[in-house]
Design a protein around this motif. Structure first.
Motif, PDB file in Angstrom:
ATOM      1  N   LEU A 282     -23.554  -3.989   6.175  1.00 17.60           N
ATOM      2  CA  LEU A 282     -24.688  -3.825   5.269  1.00 17.60           C
ATOM      3  C   LEU A 282     -24.553  -4.702   4.027  1.00 17.60           C
ATOM      4  N   LEU A 283     -23.325  -4.918   3.555  1.00 19.23           N
ATOM      5  CA  LEU A 283     -23.127  -5.767   2.383  1.00 19.23           C
ATOM      6  C   LEU A 283     -23.451  -7.232   2.677  1.00 19.23           C
ATOM      7  N   LYS A 284     -23.295  -7.630   3.940  1.00 25.36           N
ATOM      8  CA  LYS A 284     -23.586  -9.015   4.309  1.00 25.36           C
ATOM      9  C   LYS A 284     -25.080  -9.290   4.374  1.00 25.36           C
ATOM     10  N   ASP A 285     -25.884  -8.235   4.423  1.00 35.48           N
ATOM     11  CA  ASP A 285     -27.333  -8.407   4.490  1.00 35.48           C
ATOM     12  C   ASP A 285     -27.865  -8.781   3.112  1.00 35.48           C
ATOM     13  N   SER A 286     -28.829  -9.656   3.088  1.00 37.65           N
ATOM     14  CA  SER A 286     -29.360 -10.156   1.816  1.00 37.65           C
ATOM     15  C   SER A 286     -30.522  -9.334   1.267  1.00 37.65           C
ATOM     16  N   SER A 287     -30.887  -8.268   1.949  1.00 36.63           N
ATOM     17  CA  SER A 287     -32.035  -7.476   1.502  1.00 36.63           C
ATOM     18  C   SER A 287     -31.773  -6.846   0.140  1.00 36.63           C
ATOM     19  N   GLU A 288     -32.729  -6.997  -0.749  1.00 37.13           N
ATOM     20  CA  GLU A 288     -32.588  -6.430  -2.092  1.00 37.13           C
ATOM     21  C   GLU A 288     -32.701  -4.920  -2.085  1.00 37.13           C
ATOM     22  N   TYR A 289     -33.223  -4.357  -0.997  1.00 39.53           N
ATOM     23  CA  TYR A 289     -33.412  -2.913  -0.930  1.00 39.53           C
ATOM     24  C   TYR A 289     -32.128  -2.180  -0.530  1.00 39.53           C
ATOM     25  N   LEU A 290     -31.203  -2.886   0.098  1.00 38.49           N
ATOM     26  CA  LEU A 290     -29.950  -2.263   0.504  1.00 38.49           C
ATOM     27  C   LEU A 290     -28.978  -2.259  -0.671  1.00 38.49           C
ATOM     28  N   THR A 291     -29.275  -1.429  -1.660  1.00 42.03           N
ATOM     29  CA  THR A 291     -28.439  -1.331  -2.844  1.00 42.03           C
ATOM     30  C   THR A 291     -27.122  -0.632  -2.511  1.00 42.03           C
ATOM     31  N   HIS A 292     -26.156  -0.777  -3.398  1.00 45.77           N
ATOM     32  CA  HIS A 292     -24.858  -0.136  -3.185  1.00 45.77           C
ATOM     33  C   HIS A 292     -25.010   1.378  -3.143  1.00 45.77           C
ATOM     34  N   ASN A 293     -25.896   1.916  -3.973  1.00 43.27           N
ATOM     35  CA  ASN A 293     -26.101   3.361  -3.987  1.00 43.27           C
ATOM     36  C   ASN A 293     -26.729   3.841  -2.692  1.00 43.27           C
ATOM     37  N   LEU A 294     -27.703   3.087  -2.162  1.00 39.99           N
ATOM     38  CA  LEU A 294     -28.340   3.465  -0.900  1.00 39.99           C
ATOM     39  C   LEU A 294     -27.314   3.417   0.237  1.00 39.99           C
ATOM     40  N   ILE A 295     -26.495   2.380   0.252  1.00 42.00           N
ATOM     41  CA  ILE A 295     -25.473   2.267   1.296  1.00 42.00           C
ATOM     42  C   ILE A 295     -24.499   3.436   1.210  1.00 42.00           C
ATOM     43  N   ALA A 296     -24.031   3.739  -0.001  1.00 43.30           N
ATOM     44  CA  ALA A 296     -23.054   4.815  -0.184  1.00 43.30           C
ATOM     45  C   ALA A 296     -23.625   6.159   0.254  1.00 43.30           C
ATOM     46  N   ASN A 297     -24.864   6.446  -0.131  1.00 40.77           N
ATOM     47  CA  ASN A 297     -25.485   7.714   0.249  1.00 40.77           C
ATOM     48  C   ASN A 297     -25.599   7.850   1.761  1.00 40.77           C
ATOM     49  N   ASN A 298     -25.978   6.772   2.416  1.00 41.48           N
ATOM     50  CA  ASN A 298     -26.168   6.844   3.861  1.00 41.48           C
ATOM     51  C   ASN A 298     -24.862   6.918   4.629  1.00 41.48           C
ATOM     52  N   MET A 299     -23.784   6.406   4.067  1.00 44.14           N
ATOM     53  CA  MET A 299     -22.499   6.552   4.737  1.00 44.14           C
ATOM     54  C   MET A 299     -22.112   8.027   4.812  1.00 44.14           C
TER      55      MET A 299
END
Length: 465
Positions: A282-299
């Motif tokens: 997910l960090l390798k994706d360039s989408s501005e919507y995939l914020t660190h907080n969104l990634i952390a919550n979904n993990m």
């Protein structure tokens, strides 16, 4: 507490929630809605598209009490069976405080699950929505959901991760089984929960041992308890504790993300870094919507299968096999042959070796059908939708009750009999078999669930009799 008890307890709590907070949550039917419900009953007798027949039950409580009580009975399907006889495989009801179209029809279920967000969106109880948050993969729609689901799904299906799962499962199972003794009972569901959580934590965020894992697991236990709590959020309540636990876990995952970014910046590389976990992907994706907080919550949200679904699948498979000596003997023979072959060649067991065991896969498939780890899927209609001659009204909840389909004699001969041999000539890619949901929200971890169950069964039957 086992999964069925948890679901029943949650159902009871949710029923109480609806009764107490009916007015607060805006679930009381308006006069216009009541008129529409009555109109549906009249229209259902006319020609052409029709609203499903059924009963809305008592005021406020609807048919919730009967729905819950049937689950405690010797025949949990009694609620559905009774209404199918009276109204057909698709009928209306009023459960958990909301008008609901219930479907035990495989084709209708598949059509709804494969629809897009213009027709249906996910529906979850209030407590679940609060714990997951608006940015959860379970709730988001449109391009962001497709992007997130696609990235995660591709990684979870990758040979690289499957090879890692095999190594981790072998390590964790060997460590656990080495401690088993004949004079002490083994709680298989607890063992499988511990192993599955370790495997998933490593696959998602590369946490596999030490205080970091123990802290994460402790907070996760507090978090998961809130899924069965009342939606009352103030200090001292379970929901408050669960929300706080999730905040703590999110902070922990965000620290992991920050560490990954710092290490990447300190390395002089050309950018071709191999992703070791879902966060890397997910960090390798360039989408501005995939914020660190969104990634952390979904993990955190994606750890739930490691706590529940996979361990239940494993436990039920062992239970069904113990009740079917012929199936157990054949599965044991198949796995012993594989083990002997690998010992002769000196080769390790690969992920495709496990998934290529034909009878083992039939056992897992039959366990998924009978066990129904996911008993149903709920959606909310965004507009009036016609499917197979039925109209699902806008604003109504739709319950695709998968359990009834999997245990329906229309689709399966002797449906309550554990019979892995039925899958010798039967196609799994049909509307009557959907243990992982369907459509764009098909569970991305379905391959891993099968792989983990296969590895667990292999180690169990080749080490113990």
């Amino acid at each position: 507490m086992d999964t069925s008890s948890s679901l029943l307890l949650f159902s009871f709590f949710f029923f109480i929630i609806i009764v107490i907070f009916k007015k607060i949550n805006g679930l009381r039917s308006s006069p216009a809605t009541k008129k529409k419900l009555n109109d549906h009953h009249v229209i259902s007798h006319s020609h052409g598209p029709k609203y499903p027949q059924g009963s809305l039950g008592w005021p406020v409580i609807g048919e919730t009490i009967e729905f819950i009580s049937s689950a405690y009975s010797d025949h949990p399907e009694s609620f559905m069976d009774k209404r199918r006889v009276m109204y057909g495989r698709v009928f209306k009801s009023h459960i958990f405080g909301t008008a609901t179209i219930v479907s035990t029809d495989a084709e209708v279920n598949r059509a709804v699950l494969q629809s897009d967000s213009t027709a249906f969106v996910p529906f979850y109880p209030k407590t679940v929505r609060e714990l997951m948050g608006k940015s959860s993969i379970l709730l988001i729609n449109g391009s962001l959901h497709r992007r997130f689901h696609g990235l995660v799904g591709s990684f979870l299906k990758s040979p690289l991760l499957k090879a890692q799962i095999v190594r981790d499962m072998h390590k964790f199972l060997s460590e656990s089984m080495d401690l088993w003794s004949e004079d002490q009972p083994v709680l298989l569901q607890d063992v499988s929960k511990t192993v599955a959580f370790k495997v998933l934590a490593k696959a998602l965020i590369s946490v596999e041992k030490g205080e970091e894992l123990e802290e994460l697991k402790k907070e996760f236990e507090n978090f998961i308890s809130g899924l069965m709590s009342l939606p009352i959020n103030f200090p001292g309540t379970q929901l408050h504790r669960s929300l706080q636990a999730k905040k703590n876990m999110v902070k922990q995952v965000e620290r992991i993300i920050e560490g990954k970014i710092r290490r990447a910046e300190n390395r002089e590389e050309d950018g071709t870094v191999i992703a070791k976990d879902v966060v890397d992907v997910l960090l390798k994706d360039s989408s501005e919507y995939l914020t660190h907080n969104l990634i952390a919550n979904n993990m955190i949200d994606m750890m739930i299968p490691g706590h529940d679904s996979v361990p239940v699948l494993i436990t039920l498979a062992v239970k069904f096999l113990s009740d079917s000596p012929a199936a157990l003997d054949l599965l044991t023979e198949e796995n012993m042959k594989l083990k002997s072959l690998k010992e002769l060649t000196g080769e390790p067991l690969y992920w495709n070796d496990y998934l290529s065991l034909p009878f083992t896969q039939k056992v897992i498939t039959e366990t998924l059908r009978m066990g129904n780890v996911i008993i149903g899927v709920m959606r909310k209609a965004m507009k009036d939708v016609e499917i197979k001659g039925y109209v699902i009204p806008k604003g109504w909840c739709f319950l695709a009750y998968l359990r009834s389909v999997h245990l329906d004699k229309l689709y399966y001969e002797s449906p309550y009999k554990f019979n892995p041999w039925r899958w010798q000539e039967r196609d799994m890619n049909t509307s009557s078999f959907s243990p992982f949901g369907g459509g764009q929200r098909l569970c991305p971890g379905l391959d891993l669930a099968r792989l983990e169950a296969s590895i667990f069964l292999h180690h169990l039957v080749t080490r113990f009799r």
